[in-house]
Design a protein around this motif. Sequence first.
Motif, PDB file in Angstrom:
ATOM      1  N   HIS A  83     -59.293  42.524  17.378  1.00 20.31           N
ATOM      2  CA  HIS A  83     -59.605  43.580  18.340  1.00 20.31           C
ATOM      3  C   HIS A  83     -60.521  44.626  17.713  1.00 20.31           C
ATOM      4  O   HIS A  83     -60.688  44.681  16.490  1.00 20.31           O
ATOM      5  N   HIS A  85     -60.529  47.706  16.780  1.00 21.09           N
ATOM      6  CA  HIS A  85     -60.078  48.916  16.088  1.00 21.09           C
ATOM      7  C   HIS A  85     -60.649  48.842  14.684  1.00 21.09           C
ATOM      8  O   HIS A  85     -60.763  47.751  14.109  1.00 21.09           O
ATOM      9  N   ASP A  87     -59.714  49.314  11.708  1.00 18.33           N
ATOM     10  CA  ASP A  87     -59.040  48.638  10.595  1.00 18.33           C
ATOM     11  C   ASP A  87     -59.109  47.106  10.728  1.00 18.33           C
ATOM     12  O   ASP A  87     -58.755  46.394   9.795  1.00 18.33           O
ATOM     13  N   HIS A  88     -59.585  46.610  11.858  1.00 16.49           N
ATOM     14  CA  HIS A  88     -59.665  45.164  12.076  1.00 16.49           C
ATOM     15  C   HIS A  88     -61.104  44.644  12.155  1.00 16.49           C
ATOM     16  O   HIS A  88     -61.325  43.455  12.019  1.00 16.49           O
ATOM     17  N   HIS A 185     -52.490  46.646  23.608  1.00 16.09           N
ATOM     18  CA  HIS A 185     -52.735  47.502  22.442  1.00 16.09           C
ATOM     19  C   HIS A 185     -54.185  48.012  22.471  1.00 16.09           C
ATOM     20  O   HIS A 185     -54.454  49.176  22.196  1.00 16.09           O
ATOM     21  N   ASP A 204     -52.590  43.392  16.056  1.00 16.17           N
ATOM     22  CA  ASP A 204     -51.619  44.468  16.274  1.00 16.17           C
ATOM     23  C   ASP A 204     -50.781  44.218  17.523  1.00 16.17           C
ATOM     24  O   ASP A 204     -50.002  45.091  17.926  1.00 16.17           O
TER      25      ASP A 204
END
Length: 334
Positions: A83, A85, A87-88, A185, A204
Amino acid sequence: MPAPARKREVGRGERTLPGVWRLRLPLPWPGIPHCNAWAVAAGDGVVLFDTGLHEAGSMAHLERALDMVGLELAHVRLVACTHAHIDHCGQAPAIVERAGCELWMHPAHGHLTRSLDDPEAALARRIEIARSAGVPEEPLRRWAQERSGGDSGVAGELRPDRDLVDGTTIDTDLGAWEVVETPGHAPSHVCFWQPERRLLISGDHLLGRVSLYYDFGYTPDPAGEFLRSLDRVEALGARLCLSGHGRTFTDVAGHIAANRETVGARVAALEQLLRSDGPMTAFEALPRLYDGELTPMSTSWWLGETLCYLRHLEVGGRVESDGASPARWSATSG
Ligand SMILES: [Zn+2]
Ligand SMILES: [Zn+2]
């Protein structure tokens, strides 16, 4: 009192299964010390699922983690992100440039890419959401000042080469991984499912402990979407979950049930609160729903979650707002 200096982690790699490596990458966030990228053997290289966040020194952590398991960036044949975000997917632009490979993501990544294109407009939009949820002017101003002009966490422009949607597959030495769209999410969330081995790369959507977060304001009912995504993933019958943070876990059905129960309990508590003590703003509801100090970070997190539950209840005809700014919510007579 100054906060105690945190011991910064370093990137670490370990073998989870033959042909599957967990790359544990540090994050600069309190309470969320690291995230996972997963490398899966594919021919003479690997597919990299997720990337970690980009900041000064972050590529060295990734390279260190890869090196610990005998890999290097040049082995990456494809980057696929669960996804949008940071951190990904934050390091994706730097990795695809170094490795000369493609980047695949779900097409609904606008919740991140639009804010990268115009960070000030995105911040103004978040302030407006907070204001209409009843957050007082002074803490809001301070929060906005702290946010303004910060690092994006992304290494450059995110330009996916291919859309990850239902029906897309990714070939590896362990077999093909099927894309399962799991919004909730984040609007762009997908899981990767390997049916013969019953392995799930869950991002997540499912974590080792229940930790609920939704992107508010991009889709009609993020909490409802998350619950439907839990149903979808439950039907797969995964036996091992490779999640976006923390260790792998096997009791996937138990984790799905725990997520569903937590959402159900929080939605019910919110409705009950509005029924007994409403009307009130979303911000006024927070100390009644959550134990813990209202810091800028916890307020932002809990407010987003509460706004999503209000939407979920509103869609179901259980609560209504007076439409003012700030909006005050009450339970319907239904
Ligand atoms: Zn996320
Ligand atoms: Zn994450």
